[in-house]
Motif scaffolding. Sequence first.
Motif, PDB file in Angstrom:
ATOM      1  N   ASN A  35       0.715  -1.209   0.193  1.00  0.00           N
ATOM      2  CA  ASN A  35      -0.077  -0.170  -0.187  1.00  0.00           C
ATOM      3  C   ASN A  35       0.855   1.018  -0.073  1.00  0.00           C
ATOM      4  N   MET A  36       0.309   2.385  -0.285  1.00  0.00           N
ATOM      5  CA  MET A  36       0.796   3.631  -0.250  1.00  0.00           C
ATOM      6  C   MET A  36      -0.164   4.611   0.219  1.00  0.00           C
ATOM      7  N   GLY A  37       0.392   5.640   0.993  1.00  0.00           N
ATOM      8  CA  GLY A  37      -0.532   6.454   1.591  1.00  0.00           C
ATOM      9  C   GLY A  37       0.141   8.091   1.881  1.00  0.00           C
ATOM     10  N   LYS A  38      -0.398   9.221   2.060  1.00  0.00           N
ATOM     11  CA  LYS A  38      -0.041  10.274   1.936  1.00  0.00           C
ATOM     12  C   LYS A  38      -0.474  11.029   3.499  1.00  0.00           C
ATOM     13  N   LYS A  39       0.518  11.496   4.131  1.00  0.00           N
ATOM     14  CA  LYS A  39       0.266  12.608   5.159  1.00  0.00           C
ATOM     15  C   LYS A  39       1.178  13.579   5.348  1.00  0.00           C
ATOM     16  N   ASP A  40       0.238  14.717   5.101  1.00  0.00           N
ATOM     17  CA  ASP A  40       1.104  16.103   5.023  1.00  0.00           C
ATOM     18  C   ASP A  40       1.711  15.706   3.619  1.00  0.00           C
ATOM     19  N   SER A  41       3.332  16.126   3.630  1.00  0.00           N
ATOM     20  CA  SER A  41       3.924  16.131   2.618  1.00  0.00           C
ATOM     21  C   SER A  41       4.690  14.979   2.295  1.00  0.00           C
ATOM     22  N   ALA A  42       4.626  13.863   3.124  1.00  0.00           N
ATOM     23  CA  ALA A  42       5.172  12.582   3.067  1.00  0.00           C
ATOM     24  C   ALA A  42       4.579  11.575   2.505  1.00  0.00           C
ATOM     25  N   VAL A  43       5.006  10.562   1.883  1.00  0.00           N
ATOM     26  CA  VAL A  43       4.490   9.451   1.046  1.00  0.00           C
ATOM     27  C   VAL A  43       4.774   8.153   1.928  1.00  0.00           C
ATOM     28  N   TYR A  44       4.026   7.371   2.285  1.00  0.00           N
ATOM     29  CA  TYR A  44       4.063   6.198   3.191  1.00  0.00           C
ATOM     30  C   TYR A  44       4.078   5.058   2.165  1.00  0.00           C
ATOM     31  N   VAL A  45       5.213   4.221   2.101  1.00  0.00           N
ATOM     32  CA  VAL A  45       5.190   3.122   1.432  1.00  0.00           C
ATOM     33  C   VAL A  45       4.971   1.738   2.548  1.00  0.00           C
ATOM     34  N   MET A  46       4.146   0.996   2.340  1.00  0.00           N
ATOM     35  CA  MET A  46       3.720  -0.015   3.180  1.00  0.00           C
ATOM     36  C   MET A  46       4.401  -1.326   2.532  1.00  0.00           C
ATOM     37  N   ARG A  47       5.031  -1.998   3.156  1.00  0.00           N
ATOM     38  CA  ARG A  47       5.558  -3.158   2.424  1.00  0.00           C
ATOM     39  C   ARG A  47       5.256  -4.468   3.522  1.00  0.00           C
ATOM     40  N   GLU A  48       5.404  -5.739   2.727  1.00  0.00           N
ATOM     41  CA  GLU A  48       5.058  -6.868   3.631  1.00  0.00           C
ATOM     42  C   GLU A  48       6.077  -6.950   4.596  1.00  0.00           C
ATOM     43  N   ASP A  49       7.300  -6.641   4.601  1.00  0.00           N
ATOM     44  CA  ASP A  49       8.398  -6.674   5.435  1.00  0.00           C
ATOM     45  C   ASP A  49       8.397  -5.156   6.183  1.00  0.00           C
ATOM     46  N   LEU A  76      -1.839  -3.569   4.451  1.00  0.00           N
ATOM     47  CA  LEU A  76      -2.838  -3.745   3.495  1.00  0.00           C
ATOM     48  C   LEU A  76      -3.786  -2.567   3.590  1.00  0.00           C
ATOM     49  N   SER A  77      -3.941  -1.911   4.854  1.00  0.00           N
ATOM     50  CA  SER A  77      -4.706  -0.758   5.104  1.00  0.00           C
ATOM     51  C   SER A  77      -3.928   0.313   5.725  1.00  0.00           C
ATOM     52  N   PHE A  78      -4.160   1.612   5.340  1.00  0.00           N
ATOM     53  CA  PHE A  78      -3.478   2.430   5.604  1.00  0.00           C
ATOM     54  C   PHE A  78      -4.499   4.098   5.576  1.00  0.00           C
ATOM     55  N   ALA A  79      -4.317   4.851   6.557  1.00  0.00           N
ATOM     56  CA  ALA A  79      -5.052   6.268   6.779  1.00  0.00           C
ATOM     57  C   ALA A  79      -4.499   7.099   7.625  1.00  0.00           C
ATOM     58  N   ALA A  80      -4.592   8.415   7.215  1.00  0.00           N
ATOM     59  CA  ALA A  80      -4.038   9.309   7.728  1.00  0.00           C
ATOM     60  C   ALA A  80      -5.070  10.383   8.459  1.00  0.00           C
ATOM     61  N   GLN A  81      -5.220  10.641   9.668  1.00  0.00           N
ATOM     62  CA  GLN A  81      -6.284  11.152  10.194  1.00  0.00           C
ATOM     63  C   GLN A  81      -5.748  11.903  11.350  1.00  0.00           C
ATOM     64  N   GLY A  82      -5.913  13.490  11.282  1.00  0.00           N
ATOM     65  CA  GLY A  82      -5.257  14.438  12.344  1.00  0.00           C
ATOM     66  C   GLY A  82      -3.878  14.194  12.317  1.00  0.00           C
TER      67      GLY A  82
END
Length: 171
Positions: A35-49, A76-82
Amino acid sequence: RANLLSSGAYIAWDTNLTFNTTSIKTGTSSYRITNMGKKDSAVYVMREDGMGVLNNDRFTSIDTGIEKTPSSKNGLSFAAQGGFVFYSWLHSLIRMYGSTHDDIGDDYRSTGLPDGREGNYSDLEPYLKNLFCAIDAGTGTSSVLAWDGIGPHEIVRGWAGGRIRMVKIQV
């Protein structure tokens, strides 16, 4: 390949994308990006490891402990809140604030979901102060939980064998 990303310049609508020829390596090719997700100016990359942050076409790993328990369910799931980032780790939900990672999954503060209703966090959807979570129980009974900052509350229960893999809120 499962461990590479590529970026492209932001362009006008209805224009073909052109990606950089240099790929960004996120880790070993033994594990996939989930998965990938964004919070502020950062992009988070989620991996199996594990997980990391993509900044200026550079990937930086974040120590979480996920690397010790690789799984296709991780991230598998990602969210940014506050000020928080939420992500799945195995069958649980992690809340990240700064460098602190807290397990807030349904087993954390209570006895958890009844037998046959446990599953992985397959999708997250923030709405106002609540975080809605799709629980995919596979052949069991899937559900949608709402996390209100104190604990999870069941909002919708699927039928036996009916999988819930996504949740979206319509006002």
